[in-house]
Design a protein around this motif. Structure first.
Motif, PDB file in Angstrom:
ATOM      1  N   GLU A  64      -7.548   9.797   3.226  1.00  0.00           N
ATOM      2  CA  GLU A  64      -8.263   8.595   2.394  1.00  0.00           C
ATOM      3  C   GLU A  64      -7.659   8.234   1.031  1.00  0.00           C
ATOM      4  O   GLU A  64      -8.509   8.075   0.062  1.00  0.00           O
ATOM      5  CB  GLU A  64      -9.870   8.903   2.415  1.00  0.00           C
ATOM      6  CG  GLU A  64     -10.417   9.032   3.895  1.00  0.00           C
ATOM      7  CD  GLU A  64     -10.479   7.523   4.602  1.00  0.00           C
ATOM      8  OE1 GLU A  64     -10.676   6.720   3.848  1.00  0.00           O
ATOM      9  OE2 GLU A  64     -10.259   7.484   5.676  1.00  0.00           O
ATOM     10  N   GLN A  65      -6.373   8.385   0.898  1.00  0.00           N
ATOM     11  CA  GLN A  65      -5.798   8.122  -0.108  1.00  0.00           C
ATOM     12  C   GLN A  65      -4.669   6.901   0.027  1.00  0.00           C
ATOM     13  O   GLN A  65      -3.706   6.916  -0.868  1.00  0.00           O
ATOM     14  CB  GLN A  65      -4.930   9.319  -0.481  1.00  0.00           C
ATOM     15  CG  GLN A  65      -5.949  10.570  -0.914  1.00  0.00           C
ATOM     16  CD  GLN A  65      -5.255  11.647  -1.459  1.00  0.00           C
ATOM     17  OE1 GLN A  65      -4.135  11.631  -1.634  1.00  0.00           O
ATOM     18  NE2 GLN A  65      -6.009  12.599  -1.377  1.00  0.00           N
ATOM     19  N   PHE A  66      -4.950   6.039   0.707  1.00  0.00           N
ATOM     20  CA  PHE A  66      -4.209   4.795   0.990  1.00  0.00           C
ATOM     21  C   PHE A  66      -4.392   3.734  -0.115  1.00  0.00           C
ATOM     22  O   PHE A  66      -5.734   3.326   0.120  1.00  0.00           O
ATOM     23  CB  PHE A  66      -4.094   4.265   2.518  1.00  0.00           C
ATOM     24  CG  PHE A  66      -2.870   3.318   3.085  1.00  0.00           C
ATOM     25  CD1 PHE A  66      -1.907   3.899   2.762  1.00  0.00           C
ATOM     26  CD2 PHE A  66      -3.254   2.347   3.633  1.00  0.00           C
ATOM     27  CE1 PHE A  66      -0.662   3.178   3.429  1.00  0.00           C
ATOM     28  CE2 PHE A  66      -2.376   1.406   4.029  1.00  0.00           C
ATOM     29  CZ  PHE A  66      -1.047   2.087   3.981  1.00  0.00           C
ATOM     30  N   TYR A  80       1.074  -1.313   0.186  1.00  0.00           N
ATOM     31  CA  TYR A  80       0.064   0.242  -0.003  1.00  0.00           C
ATOM     32  C   TYR A  80       1.013   1.198   0.001  1.00  0.00           C
ATOM     33  O   TYR A  80       2.115   1.286   0.451  1.00  0.00           O
ATOM     34  CB  TYR A  80      -0.862   0.103   1.215  1.00  0.00           C
ATOM     35  CG  TYR A  80      -2.091  -0.785   1.099  1.00  0.00           C
ATOM     36  CD1 TYR A  80      -3.504  -0.468   0.798  1.00  0.00           C
ATOM     37  CD2 TYR A  80      -2.050  -2.353   1.474  1.00  0.00           C
ATOM     38  CE1 TYR A  80      -4.639  -0.980   0.805  1.00  0.00           C
ATOM     39  CE2 TYR A  80      -3.249  -3.013   1.460  1.00  0.00           C
ATOM     40  CZ  TYR A  80      -4.390  -2.562   1.060  1.00  0.00           C
ATOM     41  OH  TYR A  80      -5.546  -3.254   1.142  1.00  0.00           O
ATOM     42  N   ARG A  81       0.542   2.447  -0.529  1.00  0.00           N
ATOM     43  CA  ARG A  81       1.164   3.683  -0.529  1.00  0.00           C
ATOM     44  C   ARG A  81       0.191   4.738  -0.507  1.00  0.00           C
ATOM     45  O   ARG A  81      -0.956   4.648  -1.175  1.00  0.00           O
ATOM     46  CB  ARG A  81       1.832   3.754  -1.978  1.00  0.00           C
ATOM     47  CG  ARG A  81       2.782   4.936  -2.057  1.00  0.00           C
ATOM     48  CD  ARG A  81       3.577   5.097  -2.974  1.00  0.00           C
ATOM     49  NE  ARG A  81       4.294   6.286  -2.953  1.00  0.00           N
ATOM     50  CZ  ARG A  81       4.305   7.342  -3.378  1.00  0.00           C
ATOM     51  NH1 ARG A  81       2.950   7.799  -3.435  1.00  0.00           N
ATOM     52  NH2 ARG A  81       4.837   8.410  -3.240  1.00  0.00           N
ATOM     53  N   CYS A  82       0.291   5.879   0.386  1.00  0.00           N
ATOM     54  CA  CYS A  82      -0.514   6.779   0.381  1.00  0.00           C
ATOM     55  C   CYS A  82      -0.049   7.760  -0.558  1.00  0.00           C
ATOM     56  O   CYS A  82       0.942   8.272  -0.636  1.00  0.00           O
ATOM     57  CB  CYS A  82      -0.238   7.679   1.949  1.00  0.00           C
ATOM     58  SG  CYS A  82      -1.511   9.179   2.123  1.00  0.00           S
ATOM     59  N   GLU A  83      -1.209   8.352  -1.245  1.00  0.00           N
ATOM     60  CA  GLU A  83      -1.026   9.337  -2.218  1.00  0.00           C
ATOM     61  C   GLU A  83      -0.505  10.679  -1.838  1.00  0.00           C
ATOM     62  O   GLU A  83      -0.059  11.595  -2.491  1.00  0.00           O
ATOM     63  CB  GLU A  83      -2.000   9.258  -3.432  1.00  0.00           C
ATOM     64  CG  GLU A  83      -2.052   7.875  -4.365  1.00  0.00           C
ATOM     65  CD  GLU A  83      -0.981   7.791  -5.041  1.00  0.00           C
ATOM     66  OE1 GLU A  83      -0.372   8.669  -5.430  1.00  0.00           O
ATOM     67  OE2 GLU A  83      -0.672   6.454  -5.118  1.00  0.00           O
ATOM     68  N   THR A 132      -8.085   2.020   3.149  1.00  0.00           N
ATOM     69  CA  THR A 132      -8.152   3.302   2.489  1.00  0.00           C
ATOM     70  C   THR A 132      -7.632   4.456   3.300  1.00  0.00           C
ATOM     71  O   THR A 132      -7.203   5.428   2.591  1.00  0.00           O
ATOM     72  CB  THR A 132      -9.548   3.699   2.229  1.00  0.00           C
ATOM     73  OG1 THR A 132     -10.476   3.636   3.223  1.00  0.00           O
ATOM     74  CG2 THR A 132     -10.185   2.528   1.171  1.00  0.00           C
ATOM     75  N   THR A 133      -7.439   4.224   4.631  1.00  0.00           N
ATOM     76  CA  THR A 133      -6.980   5.229   5.388  1.00  0.00           C
ATOM     77  C   THR A 133      -5.637   4.990   5.842  1.00  0.00           C
ATOM     78  O   THR A 133      -5.128   3.985   6.205  1.00  0.00           O
ATOM     79  CB  THR A 133      -7.907   5.604   6.893  1.00  0.00           C
ATOM     80  OG1 THR A 133      -9.176   5.380   6.394  1.00  0.00           O
ATOM     81  CG2 THR A 133      -7.513   6.538   7.458  1.00  0.00           C
ATOM     82  N   CYS A 134      -4.842   6.088   5.389  1.00  0.00           N
ATOM     83  CA  CYS A 134      -3.368   6.182   5.801  1.00  0.00           C
ATOM     84  C   CYS A 134      -3.171   6.209   7.325  1.00  0.00           C
ATOM     85  O   CYS A 134      -3.496   6.914   8.047  1.00  0.00           O
ATOM     86  CB  CYS A 134      -2.655   7.333   5.042  1.00  0.00           C
ATOM     87  SG  CYS A 134      -1.029   7.345   5.708  1.00  0.00           S
TER      88      CYS A 134
END
Length: 95
Positions: free
Chosen positions: A37-39, A8-11, A29-31
């Motif tokens: 909410e960009q995970f 996973y990576r947070c944008e 979805t939560t970093c």
């Protein structure tokens, strides 16, 4: 049944993490670092964790004959990498 390891990576903040999840689990979805909410899952090579005492834990550990000899180890060829250094360089969660 093996459980896949997803990357996973947070944008938003760039935080990256490998997560062991069931295939049926909902995607995260939560970093965990910034709360955005960009995970999202990354596209990577398949990874999974083997557990138990199956063939992968008992076979192919020693010589090609299947027997290991602690008394007289054979010298390693010069072209091989050091056995203490894993192929990933130790940067993954498997070592």
């Amino acid at each position: 049944m093996p459980m896949p390891i997803y990357a996973y990576r947070c944008e938003a903040c760039g935080h990256a993490r490998d997560v062991l999840q069931k295939m049926s689990d909902a995607p995260l979805t939560t970093c965990p670092a910034c709360g955005a909410e960009q995970f999202a899952k990354q596209i990577t090579a398949a990874g999974f964790q083997l557990k138990g005492s199956g063939w992968y834990a008992t076979d192919f550990r020693g010589s090609s004959s299947g027997a290991t000899s602690a008394a007289a180890p054979s010298p390693a060829p010069a072209a091989q990498s050091s056995p203490s250094t894993p192929p990933c360089g130790g940067s993954c969660a498997c070592h």
